[in-house]
Design a protein around this motif. Structure first.
Motif, PDB file in Angstrom:
ATOM      1  N   ALA A 128      -2.537 -46.507  14.252  1.00 21.14           N
ATOM      2  CA  ALA A 128      -2.703 -47.951  13.943  1.00 21.14           C
ATOM      3  C   ALA A 128      -1.430 -48.391  13.380  1.00 21.14           C
ATOM      4  CB  ALA A 128      -3.915 -48.316  13.058  1.00 21.14           C
ATOM      5  N   LEU A 129      -0.862 -47.585  12.453  1.00 21.04           N
ATOM      6  CA  LEU A 129       0.502 -47.899  11.808  1.00 21.04           C
ATOM      7  C   LEU A 129       1.671 -47.930  12.771  1.00 21.04           C
ATOM      8  CD1 LEU A 129       0.352 -45.743   8.532  1.00 21.04           C
ATOM      9  CD2 LEU A 129       0.443 -48.365   8.779  1.00 21.04           C
ATOM     10  N   VAL A 130       1.652 -47.065  13.584  1.00 23.70           N
ATOM     11  CA  VAL A 130       2.676 -47.016  14.753  1.00 23.70           C
ATOM     12  C   VAL A 130       2.496 -48.425  15.731  1.00 23.70           C
ATOM     13  CG1 VAL A 130       3.650 -45.973  16.920  1.00 23.70           C
ATOM     14  CG2 VAL A 130       3.261 -44.487  14.839  1.00 23.70           C
ATOM     15  N   MET A 131       1.223 -48.625  15.970  1.00 20.34           N
ATOM     16  CA  MET A 131       1.054 -49.845  17.015  1.00 20.34           C
ATOM     17  C   MET A 131       1.318 -50.967  16.243  1.00 20.34           C
ATOM     18  SD  MET A 131       0.280 -48.487  19.975  1.00 20.34           S
ATOM     19  CE  MET A 131      -0.316 -47.708  20.889  1.00 20.34           C
TER      20      MET A 131
ATOM     21  N   MET B 175       4.905 -51.583  16.398  1.00 22.62           N
ATOM     22  CA  MET B 175       5.610 -52.095  17.575  1.00 22.62           C
ATOM     23  C   MET B 175       5.026 -53.442  18.001  1.00 22.62           C
ATOM     24  SD  MET B 175       5.594 -48.555  20.027  1.00 22.62           S
ATOM     25  CE  MET B 175       3.853 -48.612  20.450  1.00 22.62           C
ATOM     26  N   PHE B 176       3.872 -53.676  17.756  1.00 25.32           N
ATOM     27  CA  PHE B 176       3.178 -54.884  18.284  1.00 25.32           C
ATOM     28  C   PHE B 176       2.926 -56.112  17.246  1.00 25.32           C
ATOM     29  CE2 PHE B 176       1.960 -51.308  21.366  1.00 25.32           C
ATOM     30  CZ  PHE B 176       2.647 -51.869  22.323  1.00 25.32           C
ATOM     31  N   TRP B 177       2.509 -55.416  16.054  1.00 27.13           N
ATOM     32  CA  TRP B 177       2.194 -56.837  15.231  1.00 27.13           C
ATOM     33  C   TRP B 177       3.301 -56.471  14.026  1.00 27.13           C
ATOM     34  CZ3 TRP B 177      -2.946 -56.191  11.576  1.00 27.13           C
ATOM     35  CH2 TRP B 177      -3.029 -57.662  11.165  1.00 27.13           C
ATOM     36  N   ARG B 178       4.463 -57.036  14.236  1.00 27.84           N
ATOM     37  CA  ARG B 178       5.684 -56.942  13.159  1.00 27.84           C
ATOM     38  C   ARG B 178       5.334 -57.975  11.839  1.00 27.84           C
ATOM     39  NH1 ARG B 178       9.295 -53.259  14.081  1.00 27.84           N
ATOM     40  NH2 ARG B 178      10.862 -54.398  12.853  1.00 27.84           N
ATOM     41  N   SER B 179       4.643 -58.681  12.203  1.00 26.75           N
ATOM     42  CA  SER B 179       4.256 -59.570  10.787  1.00 26.75           C
ATOM     43  C   SER B 179       2.956 -59.285  10.134  1.00 26.75           C
ATOM     44  CB  SER B 179       4.379 -61.212  11.369  1.00 26.75           C
ATOM     45  OG  SER B 179       3.265 -61.328  12.210  1.00 26.75           O
ATOM     46  N   ALA B 180       2.439 -58.048  10.224  1.00 26.73           N
ATOM     47  CA  ALA B 180       1.271 -57.689   9.679  1.00 26.73           C
ATOM     48  C   ALA B 180       1.245 -57.768   8.216  1.00 26.73           C
ATOM     49  CB  ALA B 180       0.781 -56.263  10.182  1.00 26.73           C
TER      50      ALA B 180
ATOM     51  N   LEU C 278      -1.589 -56.194   3.309  1.00 29.46           N
ATOM     52  CA  LEU C 278      -3.045 -55.785   3.007  1.00 29.46           C
ATOM     53  C   LEU C 278      -3.343 -54.910   3.878  1.00 29.46           C
ATOM     54  CD1 LEU C 278      -5.303 -55.652   0.917  1.00 29.46           C
ATOM     55  CD2 LEU C 278      -6.034 -57.640   2.077  1.00 29.46           C
ATOM     56  N   ALA C 279      -3.121 -55.158   5.213  1.00 32.26           N
ATOM     57  CA  ALA C 279      -3.535 -54.444   6.398  1.00 32.26           C
ATOM     58  C   ALA C 279      -2.797 -53.327   6.470  1.00 32.26           C
ATOM     59  CB  ALA C 279      -3.203 -55.357   7.753  1.00 32.26           C
ATOM     60  N   ILE C 280      -1.605 -52.983   6.139  1.00 27.51           N
ATOM     61  CA  ILE C 280      -0.840 -51.744   6.118  1.00 27.51           C
ATOM     62  C   ILE C 280      -1.473 -50.881   5.261  1.00 27.51           C
ATOM     63  CG2 ILE C 280       1.547 -50.948   5.850  1.00 27.51           C
ATOM     64  CD1 ILE C 280       1.511 -52.670   8.468  1.00 27.51           C
ATOM     65  N   LEU C 281      -1.630 -51.506   3.864  1.00 27.56           N
ATOM     66  CA  LEU C 281      -2.072 -50.785   2.770  1.00 27.56           C
ATOM     67  C   LEU C 281      -3.609 -50.134   3.188  1.00 27.56           C
ATOM     68  CD1 LEU C 281      -1.107 -52.652  -0.400  1.00 27.56           C
ATOM     69  CD2 LEU C 281       0.049 -50.513   0.437  1.00 27.56           C
ATOM     70  N   ALA C 282      -4.354 -50.994   4.057  1.00 21.25           N
ATOM     71  CA  ALA C 282      -5.637 -50.172   4.246  1.00 21.25           C
ATOM     72  C   ALA C 282      -5.590 -49.252   5.386  1.00 21.25           C
ATOM     73  CB  ALA C 282      -6.629 -51.799   5.043  1.00 21.25           C
ATOM     74  N   MET C 283      -4.514 -49.338   6.295  1.00 21.50           N
ATOM     75  CA  MET C 283      -4.233 -48.405   7.143  1.00 21.50           C
ATOM     76  C   MET C 283      -3.945 -46.842   6.386  1.00 21.50           C
ATOM     77  SD  MET C 283      -2.467 -50.237  10.584  1.00 21.50           S
ATOM     78  CE  MET C 283      -2.683 -51.937  10.332  1.00 21.50           C
ATOM     79  N   VAL C 284      -3.152 -47.284   5.305  1.00 16.58           N
ATOM     80  CA  VAL C 284      -2.495 -46.130   4.719  1.00 16.58           C
ATOM     81  C   VAL C 284      -3.704 -45.403   3.931  1.00 16.58           C
ATOM     82  CG1 VAL C 284      -0.835 -45.166   2.829  1.00 16.58           C
ATOM     83  CG2 VAL C 284      -0.050 -46.782   4.781  1.00 16.58           C
TER      84      VAL C 284
END
Length: 80
Positions: A33-36, A39-44, A47-53
């Motif tokens: 999910a982090l890689v995707m 690549m596709f959701w540069r303006s994530a 909070l979404a990034i922290l949730a994935m981690v």
């Protein structure tokens, strides 16, 4: 050909512990999910990034905690 090796069928996931399956999904799906998202959701949002981690880290910790604590000294790991 005399006897060919035929591997046994792997066990079904239907009988697996649901928490273990969810932890494996988090351990594998978090980095994917982090890689995707890179690549596709540069303006994530952050909070979404922290949730994935966090999902990845919690899954890995859960899987490590489920490992057996002691090793059977009479078991060499070989299986016939």
């Amino acid at each position: 050909m005399p006897d060919e090796f035929v591997p046994e069928e792997p066990p079904s996931l239907a009988g697996a512990d649901p928490m273990t399956v969810l932890a494996w999904l988090g351990a594998v799906g978090g980095p994917v999910a982090l890689v995707m998202s890179a690549m596709f959701w540069r303006s994530a949002p952050l909070l979404a990034i922290l949730a994935m981690v966090a999902a990845f880290a919690a899954s890995v910790v859960f899987l490590i905690m489920k490992l057996p604590g002691e090793k059977d000294e009479h078991d060499d790991g070989a299986r016939i």
